[in-house]
Design a protein around this motif. Structure first.
Motif, PDB file in Angstrom:
ATOM      1  N   HIS A   1       0.824  -1.210   0.000  1.00 44.15           N
ATOM      2  CA  HIS A   1       0.000   0.000   0.000  1.00 44.15           C
ATOM      3  C   HIS A   1       0.860   1.262   0.000  1.00 44.15           C
ATOM      4  O   HIS A   1       0.347   2.363  -0.203  1.00 44.15           O
ATOM      5  N   ILE A   2       2.148   1.119   0.246  1.00 45.41           N
ATOM      6  CA  ILE A   2       3.027   2.275   0.399  1.00 45.41           C
ATOM      7  C   ILE A   2       3.155   3.029  -0.925  1.00 45.41           C
ATOM      8  O   ILE A   2       3.495   2.449  -1.955  1.00 45.41           O
ATOM      9  N   ALA A   3       2.896   4.333  -0.876  1.00 43.42           N
ATOM     10  CA  ALA A   3       2.995   5.167  -2.078  1.00 43.42           C
ATOM     11  C   ALA A   3       4.341   5.872  -2.176  1.00 43.42           C
ATOM     12  O   ALA A   3       4.753   6.263  -3.267  1.00 43.42           O
ATOM     13  N   TRP A   4       5.021   6.040  -1.047  1.00 43.50           N
ATOM     14  CA  TRP A   4       6.325   6.710  -1.089  1.00 43.50           C
ATOM     15  C   TRP A   4       7.178   6.368   0.131  1.00 43.50           C
ATOM     16  O   TRP A   4       6.657   6.089   1.200  1.00 43.50           O
ATOM     17  N   ILE A   5       8.490   6.374  -0.085  1.00 48.30           N
ATOM     18  CA  ILE A   5       9.472   6.247   0.995  1.00 48.30           C
ATOM     19  C   ILE A   5      10.544   7.307   0.774  1.00 48.30           C
ATOM     20  O   ILE A   5      11.072   7.457  -0.336  1.00 48.30           O
ATOM     21  N   PHE A   6      10.874   8.017   1.845  1.00 46.73           N
ATOM     22  CA  PHE A   6      11.874   9.090   1.780  1.00 46.73           C
ATOM     23  C   PHE A   6      12.945   8.831   2.830  1.00 46.73           C
ATOM     24  O   PHE A   6      12.645   8.377   3.940  1.00 46.73           O
ATOM     25  N   GLY A   7      14.209   9.126   2.482  1.00 45.53           N
ATOM     26  CA  GLY A   7      15.289   8.954   3.450  1.00 45.53           C
ATOM     27  C   GLY A   7      16.505   9.784   3.090  1.00 45.53           C
ATOM     28  O   GLY A   7      16.516  10.512   2.089  1.00 45.53           O
ATOM     29  N   TYR A   8      17.543   9.656   3.911  1.00 44.54           N
ATOM     30  CA  TYR A   8      18.761  10.457   3.764  1.00 44.54           C
ATOM     31  C   TYR A   8      19.968   9.558   3.487  1.00 44.54           C
ATOM     32  O   TYR A   8      20.039   8.427   3.964  1.00 44.54           O
TER      33      TYR A   8
END
Length: 234
Positions: free
Chosen positions: A133-140
């Motif tokens: 279901h995940i639409a986005w993942i953000f990280g550094y």
């Protein structure tokens, strides 16, 4: 009752000896919630793999809200996450596996990982997002400044939570929300001071997006948002 919840799993950053007031991302998020007032916050700490899984699977995802955002905030090394002093935290594959499993039975639509260097694992970002279901993942991608990165994280949640469910079917609407969230910052700001050289914000982020249109696959969209922000120019 709000239909949106922000699930926060935070590793401890400093011992009481180092930082007696125990800084936490929670206060920043409560500030955002007090302004917007349209989401609930559920919070838990973790030290290692078992604690992380219990916090996520047995506690935080058992909510009544049908729109969930997951914020993982902890020390990172690029190979592990969490841990403090003698505690070594958990290996990243175990963390990504727990997130993907949770996303199979809960409506997690966005994941933000506020940890040093985890964003270098783009293949894991894509694998975790795929068929979920995940639409986005953000990280550094580097050793981030704690205060500066937390402010960036708050801005991202502020804008991404404003999207409607139908907006999640449109990749460009998701990307434009990230552009708006990051536009208030300077891409040349030195976000990471580490061995081997300083790293500017524009070189310190990773974004993978999978819109909820049938047949869509997760893609690394970092280059796209850098271009839209004008941060791709030297």
């Amino acid at each position: 009752m709000s239909s949106t919840a922000l699930l926060v799993i935070e590793g401890l950053w400093w011992t009481p000896e180092e930082k007696p007031k125990r800084p936490s991302v929670l206060l920043f998020l409560q500030g955002l919630e007090s302004v917007q007032g349209d989401f609930n916050i559920y919070y838990s700490n973790f030290y290692e793999k078992v604690g992380f899984r219990r916090a996520l699977e047995d506690d935080l995802t058992n909510t009544k809200e049908d729109r969930l955002f997951l914020y993982i905030a902890a020390h990172g090394t690029g190979k592990r996450i969490g841990g403090l002093k003698a505690k070594t935290g958990m290996k990243l594959p175990a963390m990504f596996k727990a997130v993907k499993n949770a996303a199979r039975y809960s409506n997690i639509e966005g994941v933000l990982i506020g940890s040093c260097s985890v964003g270098n694992n783009i293949d894991d970002f894509i694998a975790t997002t795929k068929n979920s279901h995940i639409a986005w993942i953000f990280g550094y991608t580097c050793e981030i400044s704690w205060v500066a990165s937390t402010l960036i994280d708050v801005s991202i949640f502020e804008h991404l939570m404003k999207l409607s469910k139908s907006d999640l079917k449109d990749r460009k609407k998701i990307l434009n929300a990230f552009v708006k969230a990051l536009r208030r910052f300077n891409g040349d700001y030195i976000l990471c001071k580490q061995k081997g050289g300083n790293v500017a914000l524009k070189n310190a982020i990773t974004l993978v997006v999978q819109s909820r249109t049938p047949g869509e696959k997760p893609q690394d969209e970092t280059k796209y948002i850098l271009e839209k922000l004008g941060w791709d120019k030297k």
